[in-house]
Scaffold this active site. Structure first.
Site, PDB file in Angstrom:
ATOM      1  N   GLN A 100      37.372  34.436  42.320  1.00  9.90           N
ATOM      2  CA  GLN A 100      37.975  35.456  42.032  1.00  9.90           C
ATOM      3  C   GLN A 100      37.606  36.996  43.019  1.00  9.90           C
ATOM      4  OE1 GLN A 100      34.476  37.594  39.042  1.00  9.90           O
ATOM      5  NE2 GLN A 100      35.117  35.362  38.557  1.00  9.90           N
ATOM      6  N   HIS A 102      38.005  41.576  42.866  1.00 10.01           N
ATOM      7  CA  HIS A 102      38.598  42.746  42.481  1.00 10.01           C
ATOM      8  C   HIS A 102      39.113  43.786  42.707  1.00 10.01           C
ATOM      9  CE1 HIS A 102      35.633  40.546  39.229  1.00 10.01           C
ATOM     10  NE2 HIS A 102      35.058  40.850  40.326  1.00 10.01           N
ATOM     11  N   GLU A 137      30.555  45.070  41.977  1.00  7.96           N
ATOM     12  CA  GLU A 137      29.102  44.489  41.007  1.00  7.96           C
ATOM     13  C   GLU A 137      28.126  44.188  42.172  1.00  7.96           C
ATOM     14  OE1 GLU A 137      32.214  40.916  38.967  1.00  7.96           O
ATOM     15  OE2 GLU A 137      30.855  40.462  40.777  1.00  7.96           O
ATOM     16  N   HIS A 265      34.148  35.708  46.027  1.00  7.51           N
ATOM     17  CA  HIS A 265      33.060  35.704  45.813  1.00  7.51           C
ATOM     18  C   HIS A 265      33.372  34.786  44.714  1.00  7.51           C
ATOM     19  CE1 HIS A 265      33.587  38.981  43.210  1.00  7.51           C
ATOM     20  NE2 HIS A 265      33.053  38.322  42.385  1.00  7.51           N
ATOM     21  N   ARG A 284      42.271  35.808  40.460  1.00  2.00           N
ATOM     22  CA  ARG A 284      41.309  34.526  40.124  1.00  2.00           C
ATOM     23  C   ARG A 284      41.892  33.599  40.899  1.00  2.00           C
ATOM     24  NH1 ARG A 284      40.611  36.180  34.769  1.00  2.00           N
ATOM     25  NH2 ARG A 284      38.432  36.115  33.778  1.00  2.00           N
TER      26      ARG A 284
END
Length: 400
Positions: A100, A102, A137, A265, A284
């Site tokens: 995926q 972001h 993240e 990642h 994704r």
């Protein structure tokens, strides 16, 4: 809210990729049905908000923040974010998660507004943007942890295309048009061609893993794990290409890594602490039954070689190390204390603490043992004492 520190009960998420023993053991939950326990959420995400244990009973953290926003978040965090800007998790990864990417904040805002204007329902399976927020993240390993993180060096990708016979046909495209053209080609390839190119590769990797010729540092080890025990290979997920093109990263307990917008990642194996911005915006590339939008994925992916920055943490207070993150939404700290050791601090925002080893006493009144968590309200002075060797992690909103 009369007190400044409360025990916190999180929510278990039983996703299929989770293990069956680590989280039940950590949380002191029996699991006779051997359900997958993938994540333990400690936050105010409305669909799975944690609960504070209070004299009035267990109360939703999300509801309490909406009722007492400044007392929980701090005036600064409330003004900037309007909500708890992070989601704190413990994860147990048994099987590879989806590959995926972001979006950044501006891209998320534009994507969300575009889908809203188009009338795409917020819960539609094909919706890409569930909110207007970015989703950086940071993770810290609790065990040996393996993940995919960014594209390998150009020379390493070229060597892969030379070494894997099935990929030789892609060499000229890569040399002439570069990484983005290569990735676009394999992501848009017809399924019948994906099957034809990867079938023999998968069979060879399965044979090599069975013969003990592969290690976790090799893409083939993970490919063989994906197909282990399957009687038929069937249609092959094109994300297999990504396993060969991305960096395979090993992180040891206590180390961490930050994953910003655009960096492709996927977590592959191990247990970790994860802290992210409060968002559900995920684009994704494969290894998932969920929606895949190749044009949108390509638009937001960083097509550059990535050198993984594995962090050991920077010491701040005695026993405390912080994993530097280039975002204002959250900060993550690891606190390790010897028997009788102490830690003192003032919460500049809502802080969430979770104990992963040993036990602690907070403010001489609240006992937390392994697997238990607490919420510390903004502005609260608190001190921790360790009953023996202990490790805990702290999520917070950085001051300033």
């Amino acid at each position: 809210m009369k007190n400044g520190v409360y025990k916190l009960k999180g929510k278990v998420m039983n996703y299929a990729w989770g293990g069956t023993s680590f989280l039940p053991g950590l949380l002191h939950i029996s699991n006779p049905e051997q359900k997958p326990f993938a994540e333990y959420w400690m936050g105010a995400y409305r669909l799975a908000a944690a609960e504070l244990v209070t004299p009035e009973g267990d109360l939703s953290l999300d509801s309490l923040i909406r009722e007492h926003p400044e007392q929980f978040l701090s005036a600064q965090a409330l003004s900037r974010f309007g909500e708890l800007p992070y989601l704190f998790k413990v994860q147990d990864v048994k099987d590879i998660l989806s590959i995926q990417v972001h979006p950044n904040k501006k891209e998320a805002e534009e994507g969300f507004d575009r889908e809203e204007a188009a009338g795409v329902p917020i819960n539609a399976p094909h919706r890409n943007y569930k909110d207007r927020n970015h989703k950086p993240e940071v993770m810290a390993a609790l065990s040996e942890f393996w993940l995919l993180h960014g594209f390998k060096a150009q020379a390493a990708i070229e060597q892969t295309l030379e070494d894997v016979p099935e990929f030789n046909i892609l060499l000229s495209l890569f040399r002439k048009e570069g990484l983005k053209a290569l990735y676009r080609f394999v992501m848009e390839m017809d399924q019948v061609d994906v099957n034809a190119m990867l079938n023999s590769l998968i069979k060879r990797e399965l044979r090599k893993k069975n013969d003990g010729e592969l290690t976790r540092e090799m893409p083939g080890w993970w490919v063989a794990k994906l197909f282990h025990g399957k009687n038929e290979i069937g249609n092959i997920d094109r994300a297999i290409f990504s396993i060969y093109f991305f960096n395979i990263v090993k992180i040891n307990p206590g180390q961490g890594i930050f994953q910003g917008p655009g960096i492709p990642h996927a977590y592959m194996e191990g247990q970790c602490i994860e802290l992210m911005a409060n968002s559900d915006n995920v684009l994704r590339a494969g290894l998932t039954p969920k929606h895949i939008d190749v044009p949108e994925l390509m638009k937001h992916t960083v097509f550059e070689s990535t050198i993984p920055n594995v962090m050991n943490g920077e010491p701040v207070l005695p026993g405390e190390t912080i994993y530097p993150c280039p975002v204002a939404d959250f900060g993550l700290a690891r606190i390790e204390l010897a028997a009788g050791g102490g830690y003192e601090n003032r919460a500049t925002s809502l802080e969430i603490l979770v104990v992963t080893e040993g036990g602690i006493l907070i403010n001489n009144s609240l006992v937390l043992k392994t697997g238990e968590a607490a919420a510390v309200l903004a502005g609260e002075d608190y001190h921790i004492r360790a009953s023996g060797h202990c490790v805990l992690f702290k999520a917070f909103v950085p001051a300033g």
